[in-house]
Design a protein around this motif. Structure first.
Motif, PDB file in Angstrom:
ATOM      1  N   LYS A 131       0.846  -1.188   0.000  1.00 54.26           N
ATOM      2  CA  LYS A 131       0.000   0.000   0.000  1.00 54.26           C
ATOM      3  C   LYS A 131       0.887   1.245   0.000  1.00 54.26           C
ATOM      4  N   PHE A 132       0.367   2.305  -0.614  1.00 56.63           N
ATOM      5  CA  PHE A 132       1.102   3.554  -0.721  1.00 56.63           C
ATOM      6  C   PHE A 132       0.222   4.702  -0.266  1.00 56.63           C
ATOM      7  N   GLY A 133       0.828   5.695   0.373  1.00 60.04           N
ATOM      8  CA  GLY A 133       0.037   6.849   0.771  1.00 60.04           C
ATOM      9  C   GLY A 133       0.864   7.872   1.523  1.00 60.04           C
ATOM     10  N   TYR A 134       0.414   9.110   1.443  1.00 61.35           N
ATOM     11  CA  TYR A 134       1.039  10.225   2.155  1.00 61.35           C
ATOM     12  C   TYR A 134       0.032  10.652   3.211  1.00 61.35           C
ATOM     13  N   THR A 135       0.138  10.076   4.375  1.00 60.20           N
ATOM     14  CA  THR A 135      -0.904  10.190   5.402  1.00 60.20           C
ATOM     15  C   THR A 135      -0.688  11.348   6.373  1.00 60.20           C
ATOM     16  N   GLU A 136       0.257  12.230   6.078  1.00 56.52           N
ATOM     17  CA  GLU A 136       0.636  13.270   7.025  1.00 56.52           C
ATOM     18  C   GLU A 136      -0.546  14.127   7.480  1.00 56.52           C
ATOM     19  N   VAL A 137      -1.466  14.473   6.559  1.00 58.96           N
ATOM     20  CA  VAL A 137      -2.571  15.367   6.946  1.00 58.96           C
ATOM     21  C   VAL A 137      -3.480  14.739   7.992  1.00 58.96           C
ATOM     22  N   LYS A 138      -3.468  13.441   8.102  1.00 57.24           N
ATOM     23  CA  LYS A 138      -4.339  12.750   9.057  1.00 57.24           C
ATOM     24  C   LYS A 138      -3.857  12.909  10.502  1.00 57.24           C
ATOM     25  N   ILE A 139      -2.614  13.364  10.683  1.00 47.17           N
ATOM     26  CA  ILE A 139      -2.117  13.613  12.039  1.00 47.17           C
ATOM     27  C   ILE A 139      -1.766  15.085  12.231  1.00 47.17           C
ATOM     28  N   PRO A 143       2.790  16.944   4.157  1.00 50.85           N
ATOM     29  CA  PRO A 143       3.749  16.213   3.340  1.00 50.85           C
ATOM     30  C   PRO A 143       4.589  17.200   2.539  1.00 50.85           C
ATOM     31  N   ALA A 144       5.323  18.036   3.248  1.00 52.85           N
ATOM     32  CA  ALA A 144       5.947  19.213   2.632  1.00 52.85           C
ATOM     33  C   ALA A 144       7.029  18.854   1.625  1.00 52.85           C
ATOM     34  N   LEU A 145       8.029  18.100   2.069  1.00 48.37           N
ATOM     35  CA  LEU A 145       9.172  17.832   1.195  1.00 48.37           C
ATOM     36  C   LEU A 145       8.779  16.981  -0.004  1.00 48.37           C
ATOM     37  N   VAL A 146       8.022  15.925   0.240  1.00 50.34           N
ATOM     38  CA  VAL A 146       7.697  15.014  -0.851  1.00 50.34           C
ATOM     39  C   VAL A 146       6.817  15.680  -1.893  1.00 50.34           C
ATOM     40  N   SER A 147       6.038  16.695  -1.503  1.00 46.39           N
ATOM     41  CA  SER A 147       5.139  17.337  -2.463  1.00 46.39           C
ATOM     42  C   SER A 147       5.906  17.910  -3.651  1.00 46.39           C
ATOM     43  N   LYS A 153       6.504  14.154 -10.509  1.00 43.60           N
ATOM     44  CA  LYS A 153       6.429  12.764 -10.948  1.00 43.60           C
ATOM     45  C   LYS A 153       5.071  12.396 -11.528  1.00 43.60           C
ATOM     46  N   ILE A 154       3.984  12.810 -10.882  1.00 43.37           N
ATOM     47  CA  ILE A 154       2.668  12.335 -11.327  1.00 43.37           C
ATOM     48  C   ILE A 154       1.721  13.465 -11.728  1.00 43.37           C
ATOM     49  N   GLY A 155       2.178  14.712 -11.639  1.00 42.85           N
ATOM     50  CA  GLY A 155       1.335  15.829 -12.023  1.00 42.85           C
ATOM     51  C   GLY A 155       0.562  16.408 -10.854  1.00 42.85           C
ATOM     52  N   GLU A 156       0.133  17.663 -11.016  1.00 46.55           N
ATOM     53  CA  GLU A 156      -0.499  18.392  -9.917  1.00 46.55           C
ATOM     54  C   GLU A 156      -1.808  17.775  -9.475  1.00 46.55           C
ATOM     55  N   GLY A 157      -2.656  17.394 -10.420  1.00 46.28           N
ATOM     56  CA  GLY A 157      -3.982  16.888 -10.060  1.00 46.28           C
ATOM     57  C   GLY A 157      -3.923  15.644  -9.207  1.00 46.28           C
ATOM     58  N   ARG A 158      -3.143  14.658  -9.640  1.00 42.04           N
ATOM     59  CA  ARG A 158      -3.046  13.413  -8.881  1.00 42.04           C
ATOM     60  C   ARG A 158      -2.294  13.631  -7.574  1.00 42.04           C
ATOM     61  N   ALA A 159      -1.312  14.515  -7.591  1.00 46.89           N
ATOM     62  CA  ALA A 159      -0.598  14.822  -6.350  1.00 46.89           C
ATOM     63  C   ALA A 159      -1.545  15.435  -5.322  1.00 46.89           C
ATOM     64  N   ARG A 160      -2.397  16.362  -5.755  1.00 52.23           N
ATOM     65  CA  ARG A 160      -3.369  16.952  -4.836  1.00 52.23           C
ATOM     66  C   ARG A 160      -4.293  15.876  -4.253  1.00 52.23           C
ATOM     67  N   GLU A 161      -4.735  14.957  -5.088  1.00 53.31           N
ATOM     68  CA  GLU A 161      -5.630  13.897  -4.626  1.00 53.31           C
ATOM     69  C   GLU A 161      -4.988  13.077  -3.517  1.00 53.31           C
ATOM     70  N   LEU A 162      -3.741  12.672  -3.715  1.00 51.83           N
ATOM     71  CA  LEU A 162      -3.077  11.824  -2.719  1.00 51.83           C
ATOM     72  C   LEU A 162      -2.686  12.599  -1.472  1.00 51.83           C
ATOM     73  N   LEU A 163      -2.168  13.805  -1.660  1.00 53.60           N
ATOM     74  CA  LEU A 163      -1.659  14.562  -0.515  1.00 53.60           C
ATOM     75  C   LEU A 163      -2.768  15.139   0.353  1.00 53.60           C
ATOM     76  N   LEU A 164      -3.850  15.584  -0.264  1.00 52.44           N
ATOM     77  CA  LEU A 164      -4.933  16.196   0.509  1.00 52.44           C
ATOM     78  C   LEU A 164      -5.800  15.159   1.218  1.00 52.44           C
ATOM     79  N   THR A 165      -6.035  14.030   0.582  1.00 56.28           N
ATOM     80  CA  THR A 165      -6.885  13.012   1.204  1.00 56.28           C
ATOM     81  C   THR A 165      -6.125  12.136   2.175  1.00 56.28           C
ATOM     82  N   GLY A 166      -4.815  11.972   1.955  1.00 62.39           N
ATOM     83  CA  GLY A 166      -4.033  11.065   2.792  1.00 62.39           C
ATOM     84  C   GLY A 166      -4.438   9.616   2.632  1.00 62.39           C
ATOM     85  N   LYS A 167      -5.166   9.305   1.564  1.00 61.24           N
ATOM     86  CA  LYS A 167      -5.667   7.941   1.392  1.00 61.24           C
ATOM     87  C   LYS A 167      -4.560   6.984   0.983  1.00 61.24           C
TER      88      LYS A 167
END
Length: 259
Positions: A131-139, A143-147, A153-167
């Motif tokens: 499993k993969f995820g950037y879960t920082e917002v949940k605590i 996810p500052a540096l990795v953003s 790597k994957i574009g702004e739209g998909r990055a926003r989806e993963l970083l904002l939801t933390g899913k």
């Protein structure tokens, strides 16, 4: 350099750096990051090493920051936290800009900072259960540096989806998003990654691999004209390099090049 939290091995021109805290799910802290920087530095300095594999021992690739480390961060001063953040930044920059290709072999979950490590590798392969995820917002963290690297790597739209939801997403979805390169069965992933690393060692010159990495990493920092001018310069310089001369000679004579 001796290591307490990772292992470092070199064989057949391949350096394997393995996170070795299975009881902590290979979680990161300041000392682990410091040892990783040391290992990547050693691989960069070793002229016998052409490719690096990054792996994790145990059930997880890397579960992010460990709990004791997170508790310590809350007691740090701003200056201490800034220095700690800059050390992690240095590791991510080191991997992203490393002179040698870095392949992640992911045999378990890559979460938060662990997913960040996978993000900055050149190539990444995972088992289906990972499993993969950037879960920082949940605590309440960010996810500052990795953003910075993930948007590239994957574009702004998909990055926003993963970083904002933390899913968390599965390995197949990570491939579809462009986060990793492939999904490999558990019994086959060691052989596949080793074969890929070996193919890079024998099928490409070290100079070509280094320059290609630099061109890709620098392209987004320049205007199109600047990037093209730099590419033309590197093209011309490479033609004078011994590796290029050997490669062309071998091609013309239908021989295997000796680099």
């Amino acid at each position: 350099m001796s290591y307490s939290f990772i292992t470092y091995e070199v064989a057949d021109h391949i350096a394997t750096i393995t996170l070795n805290r299975p009881e902590k799910r290979n979680a990161l802290n300041g000392e682990v990051v410091k040892e990783l920087i040391g290992a990547f530095t050693a691989a960069g300095d070793d002229r016998q090493v052409k490719v690096i594999i990054l792996a994790g021992n145990g059930d997880a690739f890397c579960a992010g920051a460990d709990l004791e480390y997170l508790q310590q961060l809350q007691r740090n001063t701003f200056e201490e936290n800034l220095a700690d953040s800059r050390q992690l930044m240095a590791l991510m920059q080191q991997i992203y800009h490393h002179s040698k290709p870095v392949i992640a072999r992911i045999e378990g979950h890559a979460i938060a900072g662990g997913c960040g490590l996978a993000t900055v590798c050149d190539l990444s392969y995972a088992v289906p259960a990972a499993k993969f995820g950037y879960t920082e917002v949940k605590i309440g963290f960010v996810p500052a540096l990795v953003s910075v690297f993930l948007v590239r790597k994957i574009g702004e739209g998909r990055a926003r989806e993963l970083l904002l939801t933390g899913k968390l997403i599965g390995a197949a979805d990570a491939v579809q998003m462009g986060l990793i390169n492939g999904v490999v069965a558990p019994g086959e992933i060691h052989d596949l990654v080793k074969r890929l690393a070996s193919d890079l060692c024998t099928g490409a010159s070290a100079n070509s691999l280094t320059l290609t990495k630099q061109l890709v990493a620098n392209a987004l920092d320049m205007s199109m004209q600047q990037a093209l001018d730099e590419a033309a310069k590197q093209n011309a310089l490479t033609r004078e390099h011994p590796d290029c001369r050997e490669g062309i000679r071998a091609f013309l004579h239908k021989e295997k090049p000796v680099w």
